[in-house]
Design an enzyme around this catalytic site. Structure first.
Site, mmCIF file in Angstrom:
data_model
loop_
_atom_site.group_PDB
_atom_site.id
_atom_site.type_symbol
_atom_site.label_atom_id
_atom_site.label_comp_id
_atom_site.label_asym_id
_atom_site.label_seq_id
_atom_site.Cartn_x
_atom_site.Cartn_y
_atom_site.Cartn_z
ATOM 1 N N HIS A 57 0.840 -1.190 0.000
ATOM 2 C CA HIS A 57 0.000 0.000 0.000
ATOM 3 C C HIS A 57 0.885 1.253 0.000
ATOM 4 C CE1 HIS A 57 0.551 -0.901 4.381
ATOM 5 N NE2 HIS A 57 0.940 0.355 4.347
HETATM 6 P P1 TYD Z 1 -1.409 -2.772 7.556
HETATM 7 O O1 TYD Z 1 -0.884 -1.386 7.635
HETATM 8 O O2 TYD Z 1 -2.176 -3.140 6.328
HETATM 9 O O3 TYD Z 1 -0.202 -3.814 7.726
HETATM 10 P P2 TYD Z 1 1.116 -4.050 6.849
HETATM 11 O O4 TYD Z 1 1.330 -2.847 5.998
HETATM 12 O O5 TYD Z 1 2.195 -4.231 7.838
HETATM 13 O O6 TYD Z 1 0.941 -5.291 6.059
HETATM 14 O O7 TYD Z 1 -2.272 -3.054 8.855
HETATM 15 C C1 TYD Z 1 -2.811 -4.319 9.167
HETATM 16 C C2 TYD Z 1 -4.016 -4.131 10.071
HETATM 17 O O8 TYD Z 1 -3.624 -3.505 11.294
HETATM 18 C C3 TYD Z 1 -5.093 -3.244 9.453
HETATM 19 O O9 TYD Z 1 -6.359 -3.810 9.785
HETATM 20 C C4 TYD Z 1 -4.966 -1.924 10.180
HETATM 21 C C5 TYD Z 1 -4.369 -2.310 11.515
HETATM 22 N N1 TYD Z 1 -3.463 -1.279 12.051
HETATM 23 C C6 TYD Z 1 -3.852 -0.527 13.149
HETATM 24 O O10 TYD Z 1 -4.961 -0.693 13.691
HETATM 25 N N2 TYD Z 1 -2.978 0.412 13.651
HETATM 26 C C7 TYD Z 1 -1.769 0.629 13.088
HETATM 27 O O11 TYD Z 1 -0.986 1.502 13.578
HETATM 28 C C8 TYD Z 1 -1.378 -0.151 11.930
HETATM 29 C C9 TYD Z 1 -0.061 0.052 11.262
HETATM 30 C C10 TYD Z 1 -2.262 -1.088 11.463
#
Ligand code: TYD
Length: 142
Positions: A57
């Site tokens: 993303h």
């Molecule tokens: P995501 O940012 O998509 O993870 P990555 O980029 O590491 O693969 O986040 C995964 C899940 O965690 C998503 O449902 C949002 C949640 N999340 C939070 O609630 N708080 C946060 O600070 C982060 C980074 C993610």
């Protein structure tokens, strides 16, 4: 803010101080001194199973610094023009990522911990999760 931080580009490496000691090394990170934004949030990835991929993303506004606190992994960053793969394996280095950069992480070693320092609190609205949409939004910024 430390002048060195003013011209950082995505993918640039920030080196944190290391206090070497026979009892173990100590590093520290100060907002404004080592990080080019006020740190509003820290989050970390751990217990990542072998072969897993994270990220996938971009963010409209968020700036981040990614640190391999333990073990190693690869960070792939893509600004819509250039794509770079960076291997992180040291606890005293951070990689800066600006807004509007597509990021992925893979190749996590067993037991690795990825710490991310972020310029803002979590906001689902700040995410771009579709790569084609990211390319369109990135073009608008040029
Ligand atoms: P995501 O940012 O998509 O993870 P990555 O980029 O590491 O693969 O986040 C995964 C899940 O965690 C998503 O449902 C949002 C949640 N999340 C939070 O609630 N708080 C946060 O600070 C982060 C980074 C993610």
């Amino acid at each position: 803010m430390n002048k060195k931080l003013q011209h950082l580009e995505s993918g640039d490496r920030i080196e944190f101080p290391v206090i070497h000691d026979q009892r173990g090394n100590l590093s520290f990170v100060e907002g404004g001194e080592h990080i080019p934004f006020d740190i509003k949030r820290a989050y970390y990835l751990y217990d990542v199973p072998g072969g897993a991929e994270r990220g996938g993303h971009a963010h409209y506004e968020l700036e981040q610094v990614v640190i391999a606190m333990s073990g190693s992994f690869d960070l792939i960053i893509d600004d819509g023009h250039d794509k770079k793969r960076i291997h992180l394996n040291r606890s005293n280095y951070g990689i800066y990522i600006k807004d509007m950069v597509w990021r992925e992480m893979d190749n996590f070693s067993s037991g690795s911990v990825c710490m991310v320092l972020a310029s803002n609190k979590y906001s689902a609205k700040d995410y771009i999760r579709d790569y084609e949409q990211f390319l369109l939004e990135a073009k608008k910024r040029v």
